[in-house]
Enzyme design. Structure first.
Site, mmCIF file in Angstrom:
data_model
loop_
_atom_site.group_PDB
_atom_site.id
_atom_site.type_symbol
_atom_site.label_atom_id
_atom_site.label_comp_id
_atom_site.label_asym_id
_atom_site.label_seq_id
_atom_site.Cartn_x
_atom_site.Cartn_y
_atom_site.Cartn_z
ATOM 1 N N LYS A 166 0.809 -1.226 0.000
ATOM 2 C CA LYS A 166 0.000 0.000 0.000
ATOM 3 C C LYS A 166 0.840 1.274 0.000
ATOM 4 O O LYS A 166 0.436 2.306 -0.517
ATOM 5 C CB LYS A 166 -0.948 0.007 1.199
ATOM 6 C CG LYS A 166 -2.113 -0.955 1.022
ATOM 7 C CD LYS A 166 -3.215 -0.670 2.010
ATOM 8 C CE LYS A 166 -4.454 -1.488 1.704
ATOM 9 N NZ LYS A 166 -4.279 -2.923 2.071
ATOM 10 N N GLU B 297 -9.603 7.499 3.856
ATOM 11 C CA GLU B 297 -10.550 6.620 4.515
ATOM 12 C C GLU B 297 -9.838 5.305 4.786
ATOM 13 O O GLU B 297 -8.884 4.960 4.100
ATOM 14 C CB GLU B 297 -11.769 6.361 3.621
ATOM 15 C CG GLU B 297 -11.611 5.201 2.627
ATOM 16 C CD GLU B 297 -10.524 5.385 1.574
ATOM 17 O OE1 GLU B 297 -10.196 6.540 1.253
ATOM 18 O OE2 GLU B 297 -9.989 4.370 1.086
ATOM 19 N N SER C 145 1.414 -9.848 -1.180
ATOM 20 C CA SER C 145 1.042 -8.441 -1.014
ATOM 21 C C SER C 145 1.418 -7.881 0.351
ATOM 22 O O SER C 145 1.666 -6.683 0.482
ATOM 23 C CB SER C 145 -0.458 -8.255 -1.256
ATOM 24 O OG SER C 145 -1.214 -9.109 -0.418
HETATM 25 C C1 LIG Z 1 -5.162 -3.892 1.629
HETATM 26 C C2 LIG Z 1 -4.505 -5.161 1.289
HETATM 27 C C3 LIG Z 1 -4.943 -5.964 0.213
HETATM 28 C C4 LIG Z 1 -6.159 -5.625 -0.600
HETATM 29 O O1 LIG Z 1 -6.106 -4.431 -1.288
HETATM 30 P P1 LIG Z 1 -5.882 -4.375 -2.863
HETATM 31 O O2 LIG Z 1 -6.175 -2.977 -3.233
HETATM 32 O O3 LIG Z 1 -6.847 -5.355 -3.487
HETATM 33 O O4 LIG Z 1 -4.484 -4.776 -3.111
HETATM 34 C C5 LIG Z 1 -4.238 -7.107 -0.100
HETATM 35 N N1 LIG Z 1 -3.161 -7.492 0.647
HETATM 36 C C6 LIG Z 1 -2.720 -6.765 1.692
HETATM 37 C C7 LIG Z 1 -1.540 -7.250 2.455
HETATM 38 C C8 LIG Z 1 -3.381 -5.584 2.049
HETATM 39 O O5 LIG Z 1 -2.934 -4.880 3.107
#
Ligand SMILES: *Cc1c(COP(=O)(O)O)cnc(C)c1O
Length: 395
Positions: free
Chosen positions: A90, A112, A378
């Site tokens: 993020k 938000e 992610s």
């Molecule tokens: C917020 C988050 C997501 C989901 O958000 P996307 O916009 O779909 O990427 C996925 N993995 C992690 C670790 C997150 O913090």
């Protein structure tokens, strides 16, 4: 132009656009007129790249997962976004947007947040840049995400509770929009995924596209070719997935897989599997697929993973689904939790539960044997430790 790029009106095929109240028009229009030029400018790129390198820790490794590969008879690389500062992808977006806000002369940032991850990533870059930060968060979410609320406060942000409606993410979003309408000149609104009115989906995609840019270079170095056979990412709003796919969208021989949260099962009424359950509608000023009742009320989504617990997907993903460019696979809570534990035990990496949904695609047999596969990790699982503890009765 690619059929997967946004058009001049902000649409991907039939999805996207900017369905905004008139009072928001000047704010969104200012962004729309300026974002491409700023993002492409040498000055922005230099600052963005330097911070990604020295502050975020990029490039993140592309790691060959030997034991995981053996377990599934294919060749699996993990893109380690979990090693980014703050523990997930993020921050790529919030760094980019705060630089853009400064170029536009903005003096104040709002955001938000649902689970608090985007709020923390925003509070982090506001501290870095010395800009005041207000994060809107539903009262219910504040109560259940206490550690992230504490992080935001420690970083100097103000967390304002949204007390209307279900007191969750959509109510926080409404409060943020209200704030932005009242502060059109000095405030930038940092949206946390590839959602919202044009130009946000395209802007956030371009900022996260550093992920696929790096994958291409790293695969070239390790495998002598830039393309994997299969690319996998989880989709909440869709920002880590958009960043993972971006440079591969027109390379049709690369198979793209999107893992979405099925919760307790697609047909249980407790799910967030938007491609399976969604229909065309408008959410957060964008025309996309979303979960709704027959009379168009947004349905409350459910997933064990707070980051995937969202009733829509960004318009790019709705388009990738509609055109068949990406294959969407629903993954239940149980499948995700097992996949998260498996990665921990095979590779010594504890993933965020969002990421565990992407990993679960392997056990569902969706990846052909022998294929060169890249999975985007992610985020890391530290924030989810209590959920893992409760689920596997570890304490
Ligand atoms: C917020 C988050 C997501 C989901 O958000 P996307 O916009 O779909 O990427 C996925 N993995 C992690 C670790 C997150 O913090």
């Amino acid at each position: 132009m690619s059929q997967y790029s946004v058009d001049e009106y902000g649409f991907y095929g039939e999805f996207g656009g900017a369905f905004i109240p008139e009072m928001l028009y000047p704010n969104v229009e200012e962004l729309r007129e300026n974002y491409r030029e700023i993002l492409a400018s040498e000055e922005f790129q230099q600052e963005f790249r330097a911070l990604l390198r020295d502050y975020v820790g990029r490039p993140t490794p592309l790691y060959y997962a030997d034991r995981l590969s053996d377990a599934y008879n294919c060749r699996i690389y993990l893109k380690r976004e979990d090693l980014c500062h703050t523990g997930a992808h993020k921050v790529n977006n919030t760094i980019g947007q705060i630089l853009l806000a400064k170029k536009l002369g903005k003096k104040r940032i709002i955001a938000e947040t649902g689970a608090g991850q985007h709020g923390v990533a925003t509070a982090t870059v506001c501290a870095l840049m010395g800009l005041p930060c207000v994060v809107y968060m539903g009262e219910v979410d504040i109560a259940r995400q206490a550690p992230n609320v504490a992080r935001m406060k420690l970083l100097g942000a103000e967390v304002r509770p949204a007390r209307s409606g279900s007191r969750t993410l959509k109510d926080a979003t409404n409060e943020a929009i209200r704030d932005w309408i009242n502060n059109p000149v000095d405030t930038h609104y940092i949206i946390g995924s590839v959602v919202g009115p044009h130009p946000y989906p395209d802007m956030v995609t371009r900022l996260q596209a550093v992920i696929s840019e790096e994958i291409q270079a790293q695969l070239q170095e390790k495998e002598g070719r830039p393309d994997p056979d299969v690319l996998i990412a989880c989709v909440g709003g869709g920002s880590n997935a958009a960043g993972t796919y971006y440079h591969y969208l027109d390379r049709e021989h690369v198979q793209i897989i999107a893992a979405e949260a099925a919760g307790k099962g697609v047909d249980t009424g407790e799910s967030a599997a938007t491609s399976a359950l969604g229909r065309v509608g408008i959410i957060h000023a964008s025309k996309t697929l979303l979960m709704q009742t027959d009379d168009g009320q947004i349905t409350e989504p459910y997933s064990i993973s707070a980051g995937l617990d969202y009733p829509g997907v960004g318009p790019l993903h709705a388009h990738l689904f509609a055109t068949g460019r990406a294959r969407f696979i629903p993954v239940t809570d149980e499948e995700a939790m097992e996949a998260g534990r498996e990665l921990a035990r095979l590779e010594g990496i504890i993933p965020a539960i969002e990421t565990s949904h992407a990993l679960a695609v392997l056990a569902k047999g969706a990846v052909p044997e022998g294929s060169l596969t890249v999975i985007n990790v992610s985020g890391r699982g530290d924030k989810d430790l209590q959920t893992y503890i409760d689920y596997f009765k570890l304490a």
